[in-house]
Scaffold this motif. Sequence first.
Motif, PDB file in Angstrom:
ATOM      1  N   THR A  77      -2.634 -14.685   3.320  1.00  0.00           N
ATOM      2  CA  THR A  77      -2.614 -13.968   3.039  1.00  0.00           C
ATOM      3  C   THR A  77      -2.525 -13.250   1.807  1.00  0.00           C
ATOM      4  OG1 THR A  77      -0.255 -13.510   3.547  1.00  0.00           O
ATOM      5  CG2 THR A  77      -1.417 -13.185   4.880  1.00  0.00           C
ATOM      6  N   ILE A  78      -2.430 -11.892   0.896  1.00  0.00           N
ATOM      7  CA  ILE A  78      -2.556 -11.852  -0.579  1.00  0.00           C
ATOM      8  C   ILE A  78      -2.067 -10.157  -0.775  1.00  0.00           C
ATOM      9  CG2 ILE A  78      -4.592 -11.435  -0.861  1.00  0.00           C
ATOM     10  CD1 ILE A  78      -4.598 -12.713  -3.772  1.00  0.00           C
ATOM     11  N   GLY A  79      -1.788  -9.829  -1.079  1.00  0.00           N
ATOM     12  CA  GLY A  79      -1.486  -8.356  -1.436  1.00  0.00           C
ATOM     13  C   GLY A  79      -1.983  -8.013  -3.100  1.00  0.00           C
ATOM     14  N   TYR A  80      -2.082  -7.335  -2.995  1.00  0.00           N
ATOM     15  CA  TYR A  80      -2.621  -6.118  -4.155  1.00  0.00           C
ATOM     16  C   TYR A  80      -2.277  -5.205  -4.819  1.00  0.00           C
ATOM     17  CZ  TYR A  80      -7.024  -9.792  -3.553  1.00  0.00           C
ATOM     18  OH  TYR A  80      -7.584 -10.900  -3.744  1.00  0.00           O
ATOM     19  N   GLY A  81      -1.381  -4.537  -3.850  1.00  0.00           N
ATOM     20  CA  GLY A  81      -0.252  -3.627  -4.707  1.00  0.00           C
ATOM     21  C   GLY A  81      -1.607  -3.045  -4.853  1.00  0.00           C
ATOM     22  N   ASP A  82      -1.228  -1.979  -5.646  1.00  0.00           N
ATOM     23  CA  ASP A  82      -2.099  -0.199  -6.269  1.00  0.00           C
ATOM     24  C   ASP A  82      -3.529  -0.336  -6.728  1.00  0.00           C
ATOM     25  OD1 ASP A  82      -0.451  -0.208  -7.527  1.00  0.00           O
ATOM     26  OD2 ASP A  82       0.581   1.263  -7.803  1.00  0.00           O
ATOM     27  N   SER A  83      -3.278  -2.008  -7.116  1.00  0.00           N
ATOM     28  CA  SER A  83      -4.504  -1.218  -8.159  1.00  0.00           C
ATOM     29  C   SER A  83      -5.381  -1.881  -7.499  1.00  0.00           C
ATOM     30  CB  SER A  83      -4.618  -3.522  -8.765  1.00  0.00           C
ATOM     31  OG  SER A  83      -4.520  -4.210  -6.977  1.00  0.00           O
ATOM     32  N   ARG A  84      -6.483  -1.675  -5.922  1.00  0.00           N
ATOM     33  CA  ARG A  84      -7.574  -1.343  -5.542  1.00  0.00           C
ATOM     34  C   ARG A  84      -7.430  -0.194  -4.690  1.00  0.00           C
ATOM     35  NH1 ARG A  84      -9.313  -6.841  -5.193  1.00  0.00           N
ATOM     36  NH2 ARG A  84      -8.633  -8.499  -7.342  1.00  0.00           N
ATOM     37  N   PRO A  85      -7.617   0.758  -5.706  1.00  0.00           N
ATOM     38  CA  PRO A  85      -7.346   2.587  -3.926  1.00  0.00           C
ATOM     39  C   PRO A  85      -8.687   2.388  -3.733  1.00  0.00           C
ATOM     40  CG  PRO A  85      -6.678   2.850  -6.291  1.00  0.00           C
ATOM     41  CD  PRO A  85      -6.797   1.520  -6.878  1.00  0.00           C
ATOM     42  N   LEU A  86      -8.818   2.758  -3.268  1.00  0.00           N
ATOM     43  CA  LEU A  86     -10.650   3.069  -2.230  1.00  0.00           C
ATOM     44  C   LEU A  86     -10.721   4.842  -2.791  1.00  0.00           C
ATOM     45  CD1 LEU A  86     -11.539   0.756   0.343  1.00  0.00           C
ATOM     46  CD2 LEU A  86     -12.064   0.546  -1.542  1.00  0.00           C
ATOM     47  N   TYR A  87     -10.121   5.401  -2.347  1.00  0.00           N
ATOM     48  CA  TYR A  87      -9.798   6.361  -2.849  1.00  0.00           C
ATOM     49  C   TYR A  87      -9.216   7.586  -3.421  1.00  0.00           C
ATOM     50  CZ  TYR A  87     -12.398   5.715   1.670  1.00  0.00           C
ATOM     51  OH  TYR A  87     -12.636   5.335   2.587  1.00  0.00           O
ATOM     52  N   PRO A  88      -9.059   9.043  -4.034  1.00  0.00           N
ATOM     53  CA  PRO A  88      -8.405   8.750  -5.282  1.00  0.00           C
ATOM     54  C   PRO A  88      -6.564   9.928  -4.562  1.00  0.00           C
ATOM     55  CG  PRO A  88     -10.253  10.664  -5.079  1.00  0.00           C
ATOM     56  CD  PRO A  88     -10.208   9.458  -3.986  1.00  0.00           C
ATOM     57  N   SER A  89      -5.651   9.069  -4.786  1.00  0.00           N
ATOM     58  CA  SER A  89      -4.417   8.794  -4.207  1.00  0.00           C
ATOM     59  C   SER A  89      -3.480  10.349  -4.026  1.00  0.00           C
ATOM     60  CB  SER A  89      -3.552   8.295  -5.389  1.00  0.00           C
ATOM     61  OG  SER A  89      -3.815   6.942  -4.599  1.00  0.00           O
ATOM     62  N   PRO A  90      -3.118  10.754  -3.371  1.00  0.00           N
ATOM     63  CA  PRO A  90      -2.691   9.790  -2.057  1.00  0.00           C
ATOM     64  C   PRO A  90      -3.806  10.206  -1.256  1.00  0.00           C
ATOM     65  CG  PRO A  90      -0.962  12.602  -2.899  1.00  0.00           C
ATOM     66  CD  PRO A  90      -2.525  12.195  -3.665  1.00  0.00           C
ATOM     67  N   ASP A  91      -4.120   8.628  -0.459  1.00  0.00           N
ATOM     68  CA  ASP A  91      -4.684   9.538   0.971  1.00  0.00           C
ATOM     69  C   ASP A  91      -4.676   8.057   1.238  1.00  0.00           C
ATOM     70  OD1 ASP A  91      -7.151   8.540   1.731  1.00  0.00           O
ATOM     71  OD2 ASP A  91      -8.120   9.862   0.721  1.00  0.00           O
ATOM     72  N   ALA A  92      -4.119   8.640   2.982  1.00  0.00           N
ATOM     73  CA  ALA A  92      -3.625   7.487   4.175  1.00  0.00           C
ATOM     74  C   ALA A  92      -4.826   6.087   3.886  1.00  0.00           C
ATOM     75  CB  ALA A  92      -3.815   8.055   5.417  1.00  0.00           C
ATOM     76  N   ARG A  93      -5.972   6.687   3.971  1.00  0.00           N
ATOM     77  CA  ARG A  93      -7.117   4.793   3.533  1.00  0.00           C
ATOM     78  C   ARG A  93      -6.509   4.078   2.920  1.00  0.00           C
ATOM     79  NH1 ARG A  93     -11.921   9.147   3.767  1.00  0.00           N
ATOM     80  NH2 ARG A  93     -11.111  10.048   3.093  1.00  0.00           N
ATOM     81  N   ASN A  94      -5.876   4.060   1.448  1.00  0.00           N
ATOM     82  CA  ASN A  94      -5.551   3.505   0.663  1.00  0.00           C
ATOM     83  C   ASN A  94      -4.572   2.614   1.630  1.00  0.00           C
ATOM     84  OD1 ASN A  94      -7.550   4.055  -0.938  1.00  0.00           O
ATOM     85  ND2 ASN A  94      -6.217   5.812  -2.511  1.00  0.00           N
ATOM     86  N   ARG A  95      -3.708   2.856   2.179  1.00  0.00           N
ATOM     87  CA  ARG A  95      -2.903   1.827   2.513  1.00  0.00           C
ATOM     88  C   ARG A  95      -3.604   0.982   3.956  1.00  0.00           C
ATOM     89  NH1 ARG A  95      -0.364   7.397   2.798  1.00  0.00           N
ATOM     90  NH2 ARG A  95      -0.095   6.980   5.193  1.00  0.00           N
ATOM     91  N   ARG A  96      -4.160   0.646   3.252  1.00  0.00           N
ATOM     92  CA  ARG A  96      -4.909  -0.837   4.472  1.00  0.00           C
ATOM     93  C   ARG A  96      -5.327  -2.781   4.143  1.00  0.00           C
ATOM     94  NH1 ARG A  96      -7.688   0.198  -0.457  1.00  0.00           N
ATOM     95  NH2 ARG A  96      -9.151  -1.693  -1.346  1.00  0.00           N
ATOM     96  N   VAL A  97      -6.021  -2.718   5.524  1.00  0.00           N
ATOM     97  CA  VAL A  97      -5.788  -4.584   5.058  1.00  0.00           C
ATOM     98  C   VAL A  97      -7.133  -4.717   5.370  1.00  0.00           C
ATOM     99  CG1 VAL A  97      -3.750  -5.040   5.970  1.00  0.00           C
ATOM    100  CG2 VAL A  97      -5.782  -4.567   7.219  1.00  0.00           C
ATOM    101  N   GLU A  98      -7.922  -5.938   4.191  1.00  0.00           N
ATOM    102  CA  GLU A  98      -9.226  -5.604   4.462  1.00  0.00           C
ATOM    103  C   GLU A  98      -8.562  -7.642   4.923  1.00  0.00           C
ATOM    104  OE1 GLU A  98     -11.074  -5.507   0.625  1.00  0.00           O
ATOM    105  OE2 GLU A  98     -10.857  -3.239   1.176  1.00  0.00           O
TER     106      GLU A  98
END
Length: 360
Positions: free
Chosen positions: A334-355
């Motif tokens: 596991t690894i965490g990237y915090g808020d450094s790599r959003p996919l969509y303009p915030s706020p957006d629930a899709r940024n609270r994700r896992v890959e």
Amino acid sequence: MKSSFCFGIGALLFAVPAPAQSLTGIWQGVETDTGQPGAFWPTVLRLQKSKGSNVFGILYEETDTNPSITVTFGMRGTRTATGLRLEHGEKLNETGRTLTQYWCDGSITFTYDPALEKLTGHATYRPVGGCSVGTFMLYRIRLKSAATVPAGAESSLRVSGRNVLWFADAELKKPVNSGNTYRTRLSKTTTFYLKQAYYPTDQSPVVPITIQVSGARPAPPAPAPRPVPAPAPPPVDSVAKAPAAPLLPATPAPVVLPTVLFKVGTSELMPTAAPALDQLAAELKARPALRLRIAGYTDKVGEPDKNQALSEQRAEAVKTCLLKAGIASERVRTIGYGDSRPLYPSPDARNRRVEVEEVR
């Protein structure tokens, strides 16, 4: 909103273009406050028509940092020449309150976008304590395409809403699509169950959408002549079977799991995550040599240090589910990237994700 101990709720005024359209239904979204950058309050508003021009409803809000702090108000009002005005009434329920916490009241003016089924609100609260202003963004799910489609023909089903998830069952165990458009073929009348992953709460509604089917289903083509069976291949000791519809592609690129989402500000998985995680565990069992890296992410809301820790906790939450399914711990990193790599303009629930990504 001026203080983390001040939560907004109050009288609502809807400005609706003529001719007035019905605003009854369930609206879901968020309240924010320019005076408190990064703070937000997930919101659900339920409206129903009463006698004459009267309306009534229920307004629910919770805090971003602690979803156990909530309030529910009864709302009453009437339609006016310019739209709809609601006044907050009896406080039906409140949880998590302390002596230093309270909810603001005042008025909120909403504009209605019928194309998006969106309400944008600007609140002005009574100047009590830290109460000042707030902004609302609410959406509702409505069918925007035809309610009847031809049997067996490819059809495009369209709905309004934000971050919409489609399910084939009311228990939300069988996801079939995400987004506002679903292309499919139906042979019989079918009901889909839709949710918005836009600032979800325990009060988020499940909206059934029923699509009627007309006409007879096209006859299947005549069966092809049965081929002459080929000679049986020589036996082998073992045959490696690839899993059907693999979740991970052959390339090592990271894969976003769109239905694996989390409650706001926590590492608690939403119920929509279960089917995808079950499929991921099954693929790991079918491919014993497969090793994964799970990366967690957050939205750009809140403090970066807290978001970094939260992203790591979300990745660990997914790993824990896989371990409970019988996957060995050493096969999952596991690894965490915090808020450094959003996919969509915030706020957006899709940024609270896992890959997930195969480690080679």
